[in-house]
Write a protein that holds these residues in place. Sequence first.
Motif, short mmCIF file in Angstrom:
data_model
loop_
_atom_site.label_atom_id
_atom_site.label_comp_id
_atom_site.label_asym_id
_atom_site.label_seq_id
_atom_site.Cartn_x
_atom_site.Cartn_y
_atom_site.Cartn_z
N LEU A 128 0.84 -1.19 0.00
CA LEU A 128 0.00 0.00 0.00
C LEU A 128 0.88 1.24 0.00
CD1 LEU A 128 -2.80 -0.72 2.65
CD2 LEU A 128 -2.98 -0.79 0.15
N TRP A 129 0.44 2.25 -0.71
CA TRP A 129 1.05 3.58 -0.74
C TRP A 129 0.18 4.45 0.15
CZ3 TRP A 129 5.09 6.42 -2.08
CH2 TRP A 129 4.94 7.77 -2.40
N LEU A 130 0.73 4.95 1.26
CA LEU A 130 -0.06 5.68 2.24
C LEU A 130 0.57 7.03 2.57
CD1 LEU A 130 -0.78 2.74 4.70
CD2 LEU A 130 -2.44 3.83 3.18
N PRO A 131 -0.24 8.06 2.78
CA PRO A 131 0.30 9.35 3.22
C PRO A 131 0.53 9.33 4.73
CG PRO A 131 -2.07 9.53 2.91
CD PRO A 131 -1.68 8.13 2.49
N ILE A 183 -0.49 8.32 10.29
CA ILE A 183 -1.10 8.20 8.96
C ILE A 183 -2.19 9.25 8.82
CG2 ILE A 183 -2.46 6.67 7.46
CD1 ILE A 183 -1.00 4.31 8.76
N VAL A 184 -2.24 9.86 7.65
CA VAL A 184 -3.28 10.84 7.34
C VAL A 184 -4.57 10.08 7.00
CG1 VAL A 184 -3.93 12.75 5.83
CG2 VAL A 184 -1.52 12.40 6.42
N ASP A 193 11.35 3.74 2.81
CA ASP A 193 11.58 2.41 2.28
C ASP A 193 10.33 1.58 2.54
OD1 ASP A 193 14.21 3.00 1.54
OD2 ASP A 193 15.03 2.30 3.45
N GLU A 194 10.21 0.46 1.87
CA GLU A 194 9.09 -0.43 2.13
C GLU A 194 9.16 -0.92 3.58
OE1 GLU A 194 7.65 -4.84 0.82
OE2 GLU A 194 8.20 -3.48 -0.81
N VAL A 195 8.01 -0.93 4.23
CA VAL A 195 7.90 -1.42 5.60
C VAL A 195 7.12 -2.73 5.54
CG1 VAL A 195 7.02 -0.96 7.92
CG2 VAL A 195 7.87 0.93 6.51
N ALA A 196 7.71 -3.80 6.08
CA ALA A 196 7.04 -5.09 6.16
C ALA A 196 6.71 -5.35 7.62
CB ALA A 196 7.94 -6.19 5.60
N TYR A 197 5.44 -5.56 7.90
CA TYR A 197 4.97 -5.77 9.27
C TYR A 197 4.95 -7.25 9.60
CZ TYR A 197 3.75 -0.86 9.04
OH TYR A 197 3.82 0.50 8.91
N ARG A 229 2.43 -4.90 3.90
CA ARG A 229 3.55 -4.12 3.37
C ARG A 229 3.05 -2.74 2.98
NH1 ARG A 229 3.91 -7.25 -1.28
NH2 ARG A 229 5.16 -5.58 -2.13
N SER A 230 3.84 -1.71 3.31
CA SER A 230 3.45 -0.33 3.00
C SER A 230 4.68 0.49 2.66
CB SER A 230 2.76 0.33 4.20
OG SER A 230 1.60 -0.36 4.56
N VAL A 231 4.46 1.52 1.86
CA VAL A 231 5.43 2.58 1.61
C VAL A 231 4.69 3.87 1.92
CG1 VAL A 231 6.75 3.81 -0.15
CG2 VAL A 231 6.72 1.32 -0.14
N TYR A 232 5.37 4.79 2.61
CA TYR A 232 4.72 6.03 3.04
C TYR A 232 5.31 7.25 2.35
CZ TYR A 232 2.94 3.05 6.73
OH TYR A 232 2.32 2.04 7.42
#
Length: 164
Positions: free
Chosen positions: A19-22, A55-56, A90-94, A99-102
């Motif tokens: 996911l691409w998240l603000p 997160i917004v 960077d990509e964050v893997a939980y 998985r997310s990139v912010y």
Amino acid sequence: MPIPPFVEDLRRHVGHALLWLPGVTAVVRRGAGPDTEVLLVRRADDGTWTPVTGIVDPGEEPAVAAAREALEEADVTIRVDRLARVGVTDEVAYPNGDRSVYLDLTFACTWLAGEARVADDESTDVRWCAPGDLDDVDPPLAAHMRARIDAALADEVAARFATG
């Protein structure tokens, strides 16, 4: 860390896909000159020290999100002064496989009121730290968090951003 309800809804559709998240970072300053201090929170998930982050929410103005996160995480009221830095994580893997990139929007903020304290379950400690003591924080600040703080403390008008 609690997952915002809108992200939970997205995850029901996309599973663990990237996911691409603000996101926002609120670098909260208190005092001036040699008395300046920066608010740090110790994250409950990994024990690291960071400025306030979050997160917004959908439709939320990023500066409003920064002020909301400061109140939710540290029980302080702030003024958002300026956009200091724009960057991509960077990509964050939980641990659960998500998985997310912010897209991070870092704001320079000023403390207005409130005794900083742990105000939710996202952190285990809060502290004010003089800029000259940031290198002594244990565990050390991550380089990307230090870059956010440096941009917010800089006497600049324009935001910093990567160009390549």
